[in-house]
Write an enzyme that holds these catalytic residues in place. Structure first.
Site, PDB file in Angstrom:
ATOM      1  N   ALA A 265       0.818  -1.209   0.000  1.00  0.00           N
ATOM      2  CA  ALA A 265       0.000   0.000   0.000  1.00  0.00           C
ATOM      3  C   ALA A 265       0.858   1.269   0.000  1.00  0.00           C
ATOM      4  CB  ALA A 265      -0.937  -0.018   1.200  1.00  0.00           C
ATOM      5  N   HIS A 266       0.190   2.399   0.001  1.00  0.00           N
ATOM      6  CA  HIS A 266       0.842   3.698  -0.153  1.00  0.00           C
ATOM      7  C   HIS A 266       1.862   3.979   0.948  1.00  0.00           C
ATOM      8  CE1 HIS A 266      -1.349   5.593   3.206  1.00  0.00           C
ATOM      9  NE2 HIS A 266      -2.352   4.811   2.830  1.00  0.00           N
ATOM     10  N   ASN A 267       2.970   4.587   0.537  1.00  0.00           N
ATOM     11  CA  ASN A 267       3.998   5.109   1.442  1.00  0.00           C
ATOM     12  C   ASN A 267       4.728   4.044   2.255  1.00  0.00           C
ATOM     13  OD1 ASN A 267       1.793   7.611   1.392  1.00  0.00           O
ATOM     14  ND2 ASN A 267       3.933   8.234   1.209  1.00  0.00           N
TER      15      ASN A 267
END
Length: 368
Positions: A265-267
């Site tokens: 997922a993001h980051n």
């Protein structure tokens, strides 16, 4: 293990890469992997396979004592074996053992020589591909049928884009990358050199972020303005998904290996040379240190840190930070020894309940 008739393999000429298997002999195979040969050097070998599926023309593989027990009943003509592993029932007058320091590494070396090369698109840009006029392609780049390269994108020397890849705008792809069929790389993502991405992976899709609407009716999508950065020599499996950052980058460190159907997922920040096995799901803003290993199907909650060199057993659910170098398993994941004690105690519960009932201490106990 019977060690008579053990000799250093002769310096014979080994078949070149891609040579037909029927050109190999036990002596040639031993020379290629630098093995000591216990047995005949002239056994014809036409295939590689496991001990239980082997015939007389098969070169098999013995990494440990467990596999060695199958040698006597196997039909294999020869096997690569780790030095020091005892192989019961070996007859060096009939069959050959190729004795090496590490059978796994020897097998890798052999496979590198005989595995057929992946067939890619022909040199140049296929007539059915679309390359934006503002994109820059390095020397010897290959672009397959149906592929699309967006505006402002740079593709490094020797990179191959297979059929139906979609490369977005202002993407940077390094040298000697191999982007397989159907891969999507969204806008502004950055790939280093020698990256391999297997079919239908998606790099740089929006992260999964929503907030309740102010009026309480529905959800508001959180924009993701960041990108994905992938280091050199990363390999990403088929169908894997790596989301762009909300702001800043989702980072995959150099040398990391990500299996099929993994969701990152993001980051997230994945360290160098991490191994993430199939079907793992890693929530947003997770940090995984260099050299960590996640077994198949591991789930990791958001905002946790898994330390360098840590190992997480298959199907574990990571809810807390894991210190560097530790081994955790279970759902929820705990240190492995603690989880094993809990599992062992759980297995004793039926006997404990029976004893309690025998003592008349059965109030509140479930009798089902």
């Amino acid at each position: 293990m019977e060690r008579r008739a053990v000799t250093q393999a002769p310096a014979t000429t080994t078949p070149s890469a891609g040579a037909p298997a029927d050109a190999w002999s036990s002596g040639e195979a031993a020379a290629l992997v630098g093995a000591e040969l216990s047995g005949p050097a002239d056994l014809p070998l036409t295939r590689l396979d496991t001990l239980d599926r082997a015939d007389r023309a098969t070169l098999a593989f013995i990494r440990d004592e467990k596999h060695a027990q199958k040698w006597a009943s196997s039909e294999a003509g020869a096997a690569i074996v780790t030095r020091g592993v005892e192989v019961p029932g070996h007859d060096p007058d009939r069959r050959a053992l190729l004795i090496v320091d590490d059978a796994d590494h020897a097998l890798i070396r052999l496979l590198e020589r005989i595995a057929p090369a992946h067939v890619g698109p022909p040199p140049g840009v296929h007539p059915q591909a679309t390359v934006d006029p503002t994109a820059t392609l390095g020397e010897a780049v290959r672009v397959g049928a149906g592929a699309r390269v967006g505006p402002g994108t740079t593709i490094g020397e020797g990179t191959v884009l297979h059929a139906n890849c979609v490369i977005g705008a202002r993407v940077t792809i390094g040298r000697a990358c191999d982007v397989r069929a159907g891969v999507v790389i969204e806008d502004r993502c950055v790939l280093g050199d020698a990256v391999v991405i297997h079919p239908n992976a998606v790099i740089g899709a929006d992260g999964f972020g929503y907030r309740p609407a102010p009026d309480g009716r529905g959800l508001v999508k959180i924009p993701h303005a960041g990108h994905v950065e992938i280091g050199d020599a990363v390999e990403i499996g088929a169908g894997a998904m790596i989301d762009r950052g909300k702001f800043g980058a989702t980072i995959i460190g150099a040398g990391a290996k990500i299996d099929n159907l993994v969701q990152i997922a993001h980051n997230c920040r994945i360290g160098r040379s991490c191994v993430i096995c199939g079907a793992c799901g890693i929530a947003g803003s997770v940090t995984i240190g260099d050299g960590a290993v996640l077994g198949g199907g591991v789930g990791v909650r958001d905002n946790v840190t898994i330390g360098a060199g840590a190992q997480v057993g298959a199907r574990s659910g990571v809810m807390d930070d894991i210190p560097a170098g530790e081994v955790w398993v279970g759902y929820p994941a705990r240190p492995a020894k603690e989880t094993m004690r809990i599992v062992a105690a759980t297995g004793r519960l039926p006997k404990i309940l029976k004893r309690l009932r025998g003592l008349g201490v059965d109030e509140g106990l479930d009798r089902d």
